[in-house]
Design a protein around this motif. Sequence first.
Motif, PDB file in Angstrom:
ATOM      1  N   LYS A 187      -1.012   6.485   2.241  1.00 56.85           N
ATOM      2  CA  LYS A 187      -1.795   5.695   3.192  1.00 56.85           C
ATOM      3  C   LYS A 187      -1.668   6.292   4.587  1.00 56.85           C
ATOM      4  N   HIS A 190      -3.574   9.673   4.791  1.00 60.44           N
ATOM      5  CA  HIS A 190      -5.028   9.454   4.724  1.00 60.44           C
ATOM      6  C   HIS A 190      -5.538   8.912   6.062  1.00 60.44           C
ATOM      7  N   THR A 191      -4.821   7.938   6.600  1.00 63.06           N
ATOM      8  CA  THR A 191      -5.277   7.301   7.835  1.00 63.06           C
ATOM      9  C   THR A 191      -5.118   8.229   9.032  1.00 63.06           C
ATOM     10  N   ALA A 194      -7.735  10.796   8.843  1.00 61.43           N
ATOM     11  CA  ALA A 194      -9.032  10.170   9.148  1.00 61.43           C
ATOM     12  C   ALA A 194      -9.208  10.134  10.673  1.00 61.43           C
ATOM     13  N   GLY A 242      -7.567  10.752  -0.245  1.00 61.44           N
ATOM     14  CA  GLY A 242      -8.374   9.662  -0.796  1.00 61.44           C
ATOM     15  C   GLY A 242      -8.236   9.640  -2.309  1.00 61.44           C
ATOM     16  N   ASP A 249      -4.023   3.350  -6.708  1.00 63.21           N
ATOM     17  CA  ASP A 249      -4.599   2.039  -7.008  1.00 63.21           C
ATOM     18  C   ASP A 249      -4.695   1.852  -8.515  1.00 63.21           C
ATOM     19  N   LYS A 256      -7.915  -3.886  -7.950  1.00 68.30           N
ATOM     20  CA  LYS A 256      -8.594  -3.214  -6.837  1.00 68.30           C
ATOM     21  C   LYS A 256      -9.414  -2.037  -7.352  1.00 68.30           C
ATOM     22  N   MET A 403     -17.589   4.776   2.572  1.00 69.44           N
ATOM     23  CA  MET A 403     -16.521   5.668   3.064  1.00 69.44           C
ATOM     24  C   MET A 403     -16.613   7.043   2.388  1.00 69.44           C
ATOM     25  N   GLY A 407     -17.472  10.655   3.879  1.00 69.78           N
ATOM     26  CA  GLY A 407     -16.488  11.739   3.741  1.00 69.78           C
ATOM     27  C   GLY A 407     -17.167  13.039   3.303  1.00 69.78           C
ATOM     28  N   GLY A 450     -12.989   2.043   5.130  1.00 72.47           N
ATOM     29  CA  GLY A 450     -11.735   2.292   4.427  1.00 72.47           C
ATOM     30  C   GLY A 450     -10.857   1.057   4.446  1.00 72.47           C
ATOM     31  N   ALA A 454      -9.565  -1.298   1.365  1.00 72.48           N
ATOM     32  CA  ALA A 454      -8.148  -1.538   1.091  1.00 72.48           C
ATOM     33  C   ALA A 454      -7.818  -3.027   1.111  1.00 72.48           C
TER      34      ALA A 454
END
Lengths: 533, 76
Positions: A187, A190-191, A194, A242, A249, A256, A403, A407, A450, A454
């Motif tokens: 996470k 990725h963030t 981003a 991602g 997940d 999810k 998203m 991307g 995103g 989540a």
Amino acid sequence: MDFINPQVVDLSRLQFALTALYHFMFVPLTLGLTFMLAAMETVYVVTGRKIYRDMAQFWGKLFGINFAIGVATGLTMEFEFGTNWSMYSHFFGDMFGTPLAIEGLMAFFMESTFVGLMFFGWDRLSKPGHLAITYLVALGSNLSALWILIANAGMNVPEGAHFDADTMRMQFDSFVHVVFSQDAQAKFVHTSVAGYVAASMFVMGISAFYLLRGQHRELAARSFRMAALFGIISSVAVITLGDVLGRMDYEKQPTKIAAIEGLWHTTKPPYEPWILAALPDDEKQVNHFEINIPYVLTPLITHSFNQPVIGMYELEEQAGPRIRSGIIALTALRRYGETHDKADLNLFNAHQDDMGFGFLATRHAPNQDVTNIPADQLDAVVKQTQPDILPNVFVTFWSFRFMVFLGGYFFAIFAVAALLSLKNRLEANPWLLKATMWSIPLPILATEFGWITAEAGRQPWTVFNKLPTFLSASGHSTGYMVFSLAGFALLYSVFIAAELYLMFRFARLGPEEHGTHHDETDALLSHFHGSHA
Amino acid sequence: MTLIATEELRSMKIFRLAGLALALVVALLFAVFVGDQGPWYFAWVIGTVMIVLISGAGAVLLDAQEDGVANTEKLS
Ligand code: HEM
């Protein structure tokens, strides 16, 4: 049991969603611009060319505007946990509060202190000294994000903790486990990347604006080149991570991933298609129309050719026994609270993994009390609770797709931009310059999607499989919630207007004017010092 | 006088070397521990450094390209 007004829960959710999404309009630029400033300044220190100092100062000013408003909007959120989500804070405070406190103490102070030095230290520090400060600002801002994402990962995959029947809250088993959990790591990266994508597009877009107008070419061409290269690698990284998140997940949050992919039924590998577009109907639990890409789903999600992805119908079925087990857990917990009998504690511990599913059943239990369900009503309660385990499929499915589509677009545009910049053929392709200019807001939009993926995908839980959202809110009145929501909406609209005004103004003024301002400031300062000498 | 200056220089060099050695040890420990426990954190550190350096190299290349053009123009 006394229950929270569902209207208040909805308003609390709306308020949190709005403030979080609003706050996150500023965060990505902070995460990425700081490292871009560091890159520019590194070139300045290595080559000694003044243009790179001008670049770092010019983009630094735009960063500063964004930073100030970003911090202000982030602070309110930290308080919101206590004011609007007090049940959640009690239940999960040990797990959530610790990273949040570290963020406040370590990263936030580090960031703020060094930001000051970065802005005012240009003429007071040595070149390498100032460069080190800029790197520390970049590190500090990304470390802030790290701790928040560790906390958020704990909500999504609550490992490294257990529920304590005596304190009635989740407690740490292993802090190291929480910090180094795979979910937190993926996470965070990725963030963070981003954010790099967002900053790259921002710098590239504004530079494109100058190149189109034939202004500030020296600064714009260099900034564009650096941003395009920064962006192309970052967009590859954001896609890679991602994929890692999707796989996680699949392993840890089956509801999810099923919602993300619009899978109502368990897949039959290896021929399952990936749904490119569809209209998921949450009421009827079907997809009304689908555009499919054959064969792609199984390897994409499971990284294998033979593992199935469990569908939402089957997940609902599987939840039945867990709801029953959760009801046993809560009944034993209540008895243990009254008797402190070891047998009750043992029974609770045997079922504690399913406790959250017991909480979920409270809405459907007679008098909203799961510990007193008459035997003849138990089946009905379980049946009514089963569909509650699913998130809103339409929202999760589409926010994920927006998203991902964005991307793909970022990768393409950065690749073309980097190529044309390396060939020095930017001005010959004004269409690209225009496209980058108009793309400035898109990475911010992608990060918002995103977060919606989540967090909407995590529903109906605040703490996945442990604590339902409808039991997490504080017991405010509806009036209070409406009033505070209106206050936030008003205040934040002023903030965004101020940010946009300042950004446009300074971007339009451009680096030369910025330079003049700087000289003016210097002249003023030296006059001030002189008059005191 | 010069003797003291050389002595000082030598001890500064030793300090610098010791500092670099320490940084190397820390980097190695970081690589071993975080590379094992935190593969994505590690990837982030390495990746960010790489992104910064590549984008910086891109700018330096632009300088070189422009200097090259300027030189050719001067020659012709
Ligand atoms: C193109 C491929 C991409 C894939 C496969 C992907 C995948 C994902 C997944 C699965 C999540 C949910 C994680 C969770 O369960 O909590 C997520 C969240 C997120 N994504 Fe993406 N993403 C992609 C591109 C992007 C882009 C381009 C951006 C922004 C520039 C972005 C920003 C975010 C953010 C901010 C979050 C929320 C934080 C988090 O959960 O990590 N993503 N992404």
